[in-house]
Design an enzyme around this catalytic site. Structure first.
Site, PDB file in Angstrom:
ATOM      1  N   ASN A   1       0.871  -1.174   0.000  1.00 49.76           N
ATOM      2  CA  ASN A   1       0.000   0.000   0.000  1.00 49.76           C
ATOM      3  C   ASN A   1       0.911   1.228   0.000  1.00 49.76           C
ATOM      4  O   ASN A   1       1.485   1.572   1.035  1.00 49.76           O
ATOM      5  CB  ASN A   1      -0.895  -0.031   1.248  1.00 49.76           C
ATOM      6  CG  ASN A   1      -1.745   1.226   1.379  1.00 49.76           C
ATOM      7  OD1 ASN A   1      -1.792   2.056   0.461  1.00 49.76           O
ATOM      8  ND2 ASN A   1      -2.410   1.373   2.509  1.00 49.76           N
ATOM      9  N   TRP A   2       1.031   1.840  -1.146  1.00 46.13           N
ATOM     10  CA  TRP A   2       1.954   2.987  -1.266  1.00 46.13           C
ATOM     11  C   TRP A   2       1.394   4.247  -0.600  1.00 46.13           C
ATOM     12  O   TRP A   2       2.104   5.239  -0.454  1.00 46.13           O
ATOM     13  CB  TRP A   2       2.252   3.284  -2.740  1.00 46.13           C
ATOM     14  CG  TRP A   2       3.099   2.264  -3.430  1.00 46.13           C
ATOM     15  CD1 TRP A   2       3.559   1.070  -2.917  1.00 46.13           C
ATOM     16  CD2 TRP A   2       3.625   2.345  -4.765  1.00 46.13           C
ATOM     17  NE1 TRP A   2       4.319   0.404  -3.853  1.00 46.13           N
ATOM     18  CE2 TRP A   2       4.372   1.170  -4.995  1.00 46.13           C
ATOM     19  CE3 TRP A   2       3.517   3.287  -5.791  1.00 46.13           C
ATOM     20  CZ2 TRP A   2       5.017   0.930  -6.217  1.00 46.13           C
ATOM     21  CZ3 TRP A   2       4.162   3.038  -7.002  1.00 46.13           C
ATOM     22  CH2 TRP A   2       4.907   1.875  -7.203  1.00 46.13           C
ATOM     23  N   LYS A   3       0.115   4.218  -0.252  1.00 50.29           N
ATOM     24  CA  LYS A   3      -0.540   5.402   0.330  1.00 50.29           C
ATOM     25  C   LYS A   3      -0.315   6.606  -0.603  1.00 50.29           C
ATOM     26  O   LYS A   3      -0.300   6.433  -1.812  1.00 50.29           O
ATOM     27  CB  LYS A   3      -0.051   5.630   1.761  1.00 50.29           C
ATOM     28  CG  LYS A   3      -0.194   4.348   2.605  1.00 50.29           C
ATOM     29  CD  LYS A   3       0.022   4.533   4.069  1.00 50.29           C
ATOM     30  CE  LYS A   3      -0.150   3.185   4.767  1.00 50.29           C
ATOM     31  NZ  LYS A   3      -0.075   3.272   6.215  1.00 50.29           N
TER      32      LYS A   3
ATOM     33  N   HIS B   1      -9.459   1.070   4.976  1.00 52.56           N
ATOM     34  CA  HIS B   1      -8.190   1.284   5.667  1.00 52.56           C
ATOM     35  C   HIS B   1      -8.417   2.252   6.826  1.00 52.56           C
ATOM     36  O   HIS B   1      -9.235   3.178   6.708  1.00 52.56           O
ATOM     37  CB  HIS B   1      -7.147   1.840   4.689  1.00 52.56           C
ATOM     38  CG  HIS B   1      -5.768   1.835   5.271  1.00 52.56           C
ATOM     39  ND1 HIS B   1      -5.354   2.784   6.177  1.00 52.56           N
ATOM     40  CD2 HIS B   1      -4.734   0.975   5.107  1.00 52.56           C
ATOM     41  CE1 HIS B   1      -4.103   2.504   6.545  1.00 52.56           C
ATOM     42  NE2 HIS B   1      -3.711   1.414   5.913  1.00 52.56           N
TER      43      HIS B   1
ATOM     44  N   GLU C   1      -6.822   4.677   7.840  1.00 54.17           N
ATOM     45  CA  GLU C   1      -6.615   6.092   7.481  1.00 54.17           C
ATOM     46  C   GLU C   1      -7.845   6.663   6.784  1.00 54.17           C
ATOM     47  O   GLU C   1      -8.160   7.840   6.923  1.00 54.17           O
ATOM     48  CB  GLU C   1      -5.342   6.219   6.631  1.00 54.17           C
ATOM     49  CG  GLU C   1      -4.093   6.021   7.497  1.00 54.17           C
ATOM     50  CD  GLU C   1      -2.893   5.447   6.790  1.00 54.17           C
ATOM     51  OE1 GLU C   1      -2.841   5.473   5.542  1.00 54.17           O
ATOM     52  OE2 GLU C   1      -1.983   4.957   7.495  1.00 54.17           O
TER      53      GLU C   1
ATOM     54  N   GLU D   1      -5.095  -4.814  10.557  1.00 53.42           N
ATOM     55  CA  GLU D   1      -4.080  -3.789  10.777  1.00 53.42           C
ATOM     56  C   GLU D   1      -4.380  -3.039  12.080  1.00 53.42           C
ATOM     57  O   GLU D   1      -5.236  -2.132  12.090  1.00 53.42           O
ATOM     58  CB  GLU D   1      -4.078  -2.782   9.630  1.00 53.42           C
ATOM     59  CG  GLU D   1      -3.750  -3.382   8.286  1.00 53.42           C
ATOM     60  CD  GLU D   1      -3.170  -2.348   7.320  1.00 53.42           C
ATOM     61  OE1 GLU D   1      -2.139  -2.636   6.720  1.00 53.42           O
ATOM     62  OE2 GLU D   1      -3.752  -1.252   7.193  1.00 53.42           O
TER      63      GLU D   1
ATOM     64  N   GLY E   1       2.884   2.329  10.799  1.00 55.01           N
ATOM     65  CA  GLY E   1       3.890   3.383  10.670  1.00 55.01           C
ATOM     66  C   GLY E   1       4.610   3.729  11.967  1.00 55.01           C
ATOM     67  O   GLY E   1       5.272   4.763  12.057  1.00 55.01           O
TER      68      GLY E   1
ATOM     69  N   SER F   1       3.661  -2.058  10.339  1.00 52.20           N
ATOM     70  CA  SER F   1       5.102  -2.139  10.611  1.00 52.20           C
ATOM     71  C   SER F   1       5.731  -3.483  10.229  1.00 52.20           C
ATOM     72  O   SER F   1       6.634  -3.971  10.901  1.00 52.20           O
ATOM     73  CB  SER F   1       5.391  -1.808  12.076  1.00 52.20           C
ATOM     74  OG  SER F   1       5.042  -0.452  12.343  1.00 52.20           O
TER      75      SER F   1
ATOM     76  N   GLY G   1       3.017  -1.058   4.258  1.00 53.37           N
ATOM     77  CA  GLY G   1       3.046   0.357   3.914  1.00 53.37           C
ATOM     78  C   GLY G   1       4.464   0.794   3.585  1.00 53.37           C
ATOM     79  O   GLY G   1       4.970   0.567   2.488  1.00 53.37           O
ATOM     80  N   GLY G   2       5.115   1.405   4.556  1.00 54.62           N
ATOM     81  CA  GLY G   2       6.433   2.007   4.345  1.00 54.62           C
ATOM     82  C   GLY G   2       7.438   1.104   3.632  1.00 54.62           C
ATOM     83  O   GLY G   2       8.122   1.539   2.695  1.00 54.62           O
TER      84      GLY G   2
HETATM   85  P1  13P Z   1       3.235   0.448   7.607  1.00 63.03           P
HETATM   86  O1  13P Z   1       3.742  -0.849   7.002  1.00 63.03           O
HETATM   87  O2  13P Z   1       3.961   1.645   7.105  1.00 63.03           O
HETATM   88  O3  13P Z   1       3.149   0.348   9.103  1.00 63.03           O
HETATM   89  O4  13P Z   1       1.725   0.635   7.079  1.00 63.03           O
HETATM   90  C1  13P Z   1       0.838  -0.414   7.178  1.00 63.03           C
HETATM   91  C2  13P Z   1      -0.377  -0.072   6.415  1.00 63.03           C
HETATM   92  O5  13P Z   1      -1.148   0.797   6.808  1.00 63.03           O
HETATM   93  C3  13P Z   1      -0.631  -0.778   5.157  1.00 63.03           C
HETATM   94  O6  13P Z   1      -1.923  -0.574   4.696  1.00 63.03           O
END
Ligand code: 13P
Length: 253
Positions: A11-13, A99, A101, A169, A175, A215, A236-237
């Site tokens: 997920n590149w956000k 998600h 977010e 999640e 993050g 994470s 994510g990251g």
């Molecule tokens: P991180 O891997 O950066 O913690 O993000 C997880 C995430 O929200 C994937 O959708």
């Protein structure tokens, strides 16, 4: 014995301009091609603006592409929104929905997530339905209750294992570099599978993939992905670096 093929989803956000999106997705496609056969499915979910760039860069590799959200409607007067039909038209096969977010930034409720997931299924997209507790809910011992009610409220009508993937999640793990213990992840994933069984029956529950997200990095991937009810990762990251994302994927196989 069920065989659930791991799904490693990035997920590149809100990250990625054309040049780096192309370089990163091309790098991953090349790694898949070079490996010959892989024991996992790989999915990239970039921002809308670079979906077509990524679709072009991974063409022929088997790497799938998905959106990070969609509207419930097919088309119409919804300024700034993107429909599931538009995602499919761009070459997407998946869409992340609910998600945390989006739940936090856009007030998305379980009912909204469910409606979006139903629209996604109607457009032949696989819905990646996200659930997870906040830190205060965890501290209050409510984790299982929260995710069970999110599953019950967000699961689309007509869901089956080919059309829906669940992602657990924990909001406080996103993050932050913090993750639940493997015991806690194992317990929550088992509870999620029980909840899916209640809604959709044992066979669907046994076949449906449940990803862990929050994470995930190369150093913890093996422990998390080795758990019985963990069928992949939503990253994510670490999905923004080809080497790290690939190392996580390899840890699943
Ligand atoms: P991180 O891997 O950066 O913690 O993000 C997880 C995430 O929200 C994937 O959708």
């Amino acid at each position: 014995m069920t065989t659930r093929r791991p799904l490693i989803a990035g997920n590149w956000k809100m990250n990625g301009l054309k040049a780096d999106a192309q370089a990163l997705s091309r790098d991953l496609a090349q790694r898949v091609n070079k490996a010959g056969g892989i024991g996992f499915d790989m999915l990239i979910c970039p921002p809308f603006t670079v979906i077509s760039t990524v679709v072009g860069a991974v063409a022929g590799s088997g790497v799938a592409v998905g959106g990070q959200d969609c509207h419930v409607a097919e088309k119409g007067a919804h300024t700034g929104d993107i429909s599931p039909v538009m995602l499919a038209d761009q070459g997407c096969q998946f869409v992340i929905l609910g998600h945390s977010e989006r739940r936090a930034d856009h007030g998305e409720t379980d009912a909204v997530v469910k409606a979006k997931a139903e629209a996604a299924l109607a457009a032949d997209l696989v819905a990646v339905v996200c659930v997870g507790e906040t830190e205060s809910q965890k501290d209050a011992g409510q984790t299982i209750d929260v995710v069970a009610s999110q599953i019950a409220g967000s699961m689309p009508e007509g869901a089956d294992a080919a059309k829906v993937v669940v992602a657990y999640e924990p909001v406080w793990a996103i993050g932050t570099g913090r993750t639940p213990t493997v015991d806690d992840v194992a317990k929550v994933h088992a509870a999620i599978r029980d909840e899916i069984a209640k809604a959709l029956g044992n066979d669907v529950a046994a076949a449906m993939r449940i990803l862990y997200g929050g994470s995930v990095k190369p150093s913890n991937a093996k422990d998390l992905l080795g758990l019985d009810h963990v069928d992949g990762a939503l990253v994510g990251g670490a999905s923004l670096k080809a080497e790290d994302f690939w190392a996580i994927a390899e840890a699943s196989a």
